[in-house]
Design a protein around this motif. Structure first.
Motif, PDB file in Angstrom:
ATOM      1  N   ILE A  12       0.736  -1.073   0.204  1.00  0.00           N
ATOM      2  CA  ILE A  12      -0.093  -0.110   0.069  1.00  0.00           C
ATOM      3  C   ILE A  12       0.939   1.442   0.001  1.00  0.00           C
ATOM      4  CG2 ILE A  12      -1.875   1.392   1.348  1.00  0.00           C
ATOM      5  CD1 ILE A  12      -3.157  -1.348   2.219  1.00  0.00           C
ATOM      6  N   LYS A  15       2.126   1.811  -3.453  1.00  0.00           N
ATOM      7  CA  LYS A  15       0.936   2.344  -4.382  1.00  0.00           C
ATOM      8  C   LYS A  15       0.681   3.815  -4.046  1.00  0.00           C
ATOM      9  CE  LYS A  15      -2.850   0.074  -3.368  1.00  0.00           C
ATOM     10  NZ  LYS A  15      -4.001   0.065  -4.442  1.00  0.00           N
ATOM     11  N   LEU A  16       0.742   4.322  -2.681  1.00  0.00           N
ATOM     12  CA  LEU A  16       0.351   5.582  -2.377  1.00  0.00           C
ATOM     13  C   LEU A  16       1.470   6.575  -3.021  1.00  0.00           C
ATOM     14  CD1 LEU A  16      -1.047   6.926  -0.255  1.00  0.00           C
ATOM     15  CD2 LEU A  16       0.695   6.950   1.589  1.00  0.00           C
ATOM     16  N   HIS A 177      -7.584   5.254 -16.461  1.00  0.00           N
ATOM     17  CA  HIS A 177      -7.531   4.409 -15.318  1.00  0.00           C
ATOM     18  C   HIS A 177      -7.029   4.925 -14.193  1.00  0.00           C
ATOM     19  CE1 HIS A 177      -7.295   0.717 -12.584  1.00  0.00           C
ATOM     20  NE2 HIS A 177      -5.903   1.032 -12.492  1.00  0.00           N
ATOM     21  N   SER A 181      -8.165   5.860 -10.237  1.00  0.00           N
ATOM     22  CA  SER A 181      -7.474   4.797  -9.406  1.00  0.00           C
ATOM     23  C   SER A 181      -6.494   5.573  -8.082  1.00  0.00           C
ATOM     24  CB  SER A 181      -6.433   3.954 -10.232  1.00  0.00           C
ATOM     25  OG  SER A 181      -5.875   3.110  -9.769  1.00  0.00           O
ATOM     26  N   ALA A 182      -5.922   6.690  -8.436  1.00  0.00           N
ATOM     27  CA  ALA A 182      -5.229   7.310  -7.720  1.00  0.00           C
ATOM     28  C   ALA A 182      -6.142   7.879  -6.378  1.00  0.00           C
ATOM     29  CB  ALA A 182      -4.655   8.608  -8.146  1.00  0.00           C
ATOM     30  N   GLN A 184      -8.819   6.083  -5.055  1.00  0.00           N
ATOM     31  CA  GLN A 184      -9.006   4.851  -4.613  1.00  0.00           C
ATOM     32  C   GLN A 184      -8.046   4.653  -3.876  1.00  0.00           C
ATOM     33  OE1 GLN A 184     -11.669   2.858  -4.654  1.00  0.00           O
ATOM     34  NE2 GLN A 184     -11.066   0.809  -4.190  1.00  0.00           N
ATOM     35  N   THR A 185      -6.650   4.727  -4.518  1.00  0.00           N
ATOM     36  CA  THR A 185      -5.470   4.451  -3.376  1.00  0.00           C
ATOM     37  C   THR A 185      -5.538   5.201  -2.229  1.00  0.00           C
ATOM     38  OG1 THR A 185      -4.600   3.474  -5.560  1.00  0.00           O
ATOM     39  CG2 THR A 185      -3.017   4.227  -3.489  1.00  0.00           C
ATOM     40  N   LEU A 186      -5.733   6.626  -2.510  1.00  0.00           N
ATOM     41  CA  LEU A 186      -5.751   7.291  -1.395  1.00  0.00           C
ATOM     42  C   LEU A 186      -6.857   7.243  -0.196  1.00  0.00           C
ATOM     43  CD1 LEU A 186      -4.851  10.683  -3.211  1.00  0.00           C
ATOM     44  CD2 LEU A 186      -3.280   9.276  -1.679  1.00  0.00           C
ATOM     45  N   GLY A 187      -7.710   6.280  -0.624  1.00  0.00           N
ATOM     46  CA  GLY A 187      -8.724   5.836   0.251  1.00  0.00           C
ATOM     47  C   GLY A 187      -9.886   6.944   0.053  1.00  0.00           C
ATOM     48  N   LEU A 188      -9.998   7.684  -1.012  1.00  0.00           N
ATOM     49  CA  LEU A 188     -11.069   8.479  -1.313  1.00  0.00           C
ATOM     50  C   LEU A 188     -12.116   7.947  -1.989  1.00  0.00           C
ATOM     51  CD1 LEU A 188      -8.774  11.404  -1.698  1.00  0.00           C
ATOM     52  CD2 LEU A 188      -9.757  11.015   0.416  1.00  0.00           C
ATOM     53  N   ASN A 189     -12.828   7.055  -1.334  1.00  0.00           N
ATOM     54  CA  ASN A 189     -14.125   6.683  -2.163  1.00  0.00           C
ATOM     55  C   ASN A 189     -15.304   6.821  -1.577  1.00  0.00           C
ATOM     56  OD1 ASN A 189     -15.928   4.501  -2.924  1.00  0.00           O
ATOM     57  ND2 ASN A 189     -14.400   3.413  -3.860  1.00  0.00           N
TER      58      ASN A 189
END
Lengths: 223, 260
Positions: A12, A15-16, A177, A181-182, A184-189
């Motif tokens: 993670i 990815k961040l 994508h 996707s960025a 989502q990776t930052l947890g912003l969903n």
């Protein structure tokens, strides 16, 4: 290992870094596109060359250039490290695998698209950045280095225009994508914002890449 | 009864099944023909028919995992024609019926493939890596003593629903099998968000996500690239939103936990 290195060597954590640098590079695309729109002004490059002089002499821009380089380096390095790990997580492949039925092509081929963009970047830097920094360049009527003439010359060759347009298509798919996707990776969903983020990402990818692709096409067909 | 259904004509099928003697042996796809398969059979019953045939011929039957056969336990696996649990969405392999196939079809059957899931034999894989991730932090502390009253802790309905949806994960490993990176993030995220959302999970909240991700990485699973194959293949519909929750739980935990 300290908590810091543990964090940024985890799946993670890496990815961040890819997500944050990716969004930073998106902001660079916006600045680069807006600046270069001056190529379209009908003054034989006076405004564009003045802008080039500003960009190569302003100390803030000079500093940002180093941060931008670091952005590229981290984005590419971390994505490469993750790809290696991911490929190593399944040594025996499936004989039959239908990922096309459950995921999009661009999302599965970010590495391939990124490689096309990277090769383009090297050609692009060689052709403009290095010529501007180290090459012999004529001056325009205002006494600025005439990068406009270099651009005009480069984009009179059909294969060069083709390379640019193909690379911008690759960039568009990479961004379609990558942008959402960025987040989502930052947890912003969140159901309130994610549909908007996806829509903005889609429009951003198409508009920015179409804008860049229009430049070589404009010079090739209309100059 | 089967004879009265116009769609229930028996089928003949060609199966290409992965055969592998043990973890260290090399395996290959072996072709078998099965005859008179009723469309009303489940996929696993079709495998049973094949194994009966193999036993009668004195051959080694095909090893495959199964238990409840009603889509609850998460034991059945199988990568069927390039899809985890076969072509249907939202089902396990035991809930896949032969009516989804046609007479004369060729079906390729492979085990879950991930280095973190070593093959026991044939189609049966060792999924204990998921257990070890769970053991690294997928629990909550409880007080001993009297049994507390039900619903003593107020929890908003929307949060309770979200936690419950995450808790429906049956740990089958289809997310890992379907992921091009062999990542177990969907599984891990379901376990982390289920507990992080609830008041009971707050005590271990930060340490949990740190330890569970560390174990995930140590087991050799890949990383998530948000392609979404996992959620598309998940038999119980675990949402990708859980992975976003996992990411922010991890980021916040690493930034603020007491663990250095």
């Amino acid at each position: 290992m300290s908590w810091f290195t543990k964090t940024f060597s985890s799946t993670i954590g890496r990815k961040l870094v890819v997500a944050l640098t990716g969004l930073f590079l998106c902001s660079f695309l916006v600045v680069h596109l807006i600046g270069n729109l001056q190529l379209f002004s009908a003054d034989e490059g006076i405004a564009f060359n003045a802008y080039t002089y500003f960009m190569t002499h302003n100390p803030v821009i000079r500093a940002m250039e180093i941060i931008l380089l670091l952005g590229f380096v981290f984005h590419i390095y971390e994505a490469y490290a993750l790809s290696r790990r991911n490929q190593g997580a399944r040594s025996v492949k499936y004989a039959v695998n239908h990922l096309d039925q459950n995921s999009s092509w661009s999302s599965r081929n970010m590495g391939l698209l990124g490689t096309v963009i990277f090769i383009f970047l090297l050609v692009h830097l060689y052709n403009f950045y290095f010529k501007l920094k180290f090459g012999e360049i004529g001056l325009d009527a205002q006494g600025n280095k005439n990068l406009y003439a270099i651009t005009e010359e480069a984009f009179s060759q059909w294969w060069y225009v083709a390379l640019y347009v193909i690379s911008m298509v690759a960039l568009a798919f990479h961004l379609i994508h990558g942008f959402q996707s960025a987040f989502q990776t930052l947890g912003l969903n969140h159901k309130k914002y994610t549909p908007a983020i996806k829509a903005v990402g889609y429009v951003f990818s198409i508009v920015v890449c179409a804008g860049f692709a229009a430049m070589p096409l404009y010079f090739f067909f209309f100059k | 009864m089967a004879g009265n259904n116009p769609n229930s004509k028996p089928m003949n099928l060609t199966l290409k099944v992965w055969r592998q003697k043990n973890t260290n042996a090399s395996g290959q796809l072996v072709t078998y023909n099965v005859k008179d398969i009723s469309p009303e059979m489940s996929f696993l019953e079709m495998m049973d028919v094949l194994n009966e045939d193999l036993l009668r011929q004195g051959q080694d039957p095909i090893a495959f995992d199964h238990d409840c056969r009603e889509g609850i336990c998460g034991m059945c696996s199988l990568y069927i024609n390039g899809r985890a649990h076969g072509p249907e969405s939202g089902t396990t392999t035991c809930q896949l019926h032969m009516r989804k196939f046609s007479d004369g079809d060729t079906i390729v059957i492979e085990p879950w493939r991930a280095n973190a899931f070593p093959i026991h034999k044939d189609l049966s894989v060792d999924r204990s890596a998921l257990d070890r991730i769970q053991q690294a932090g997928g629990y909550v502390s409880v007080n001993t003593g009297g049994v507390p009253d039900a619903n003593e802790i107020p929890i908003p309905k929307s949060i309770a629903d979200k936690a419950f949806d995450a808790a429906t994960c049956i740990q089958c490993g289809a997310c890992v099998a379907a992921c091009k990176n062999a990542s177990a993030m969907l599984f891990l995220s379901a376990k982390v968000s289920q507990l992080a959302l609830l008041p009971q999970g707050q005590v271990e909240r930060k340490t949990r996500v740190e330890n569970m991700l560390a174990q995930h990485d140590e087991e050799g699973f890949g990383s998530c690239t948000n392609i979404g194959s996992c959620a598309a293949e998940c038999p119980v519909g675990i949402s990708l939103e859980n992975i976003a929750i996992l990411n922010r739980e991890y980021i916040v935990a690493k930034a603020t936990s007491e663990n250095v």
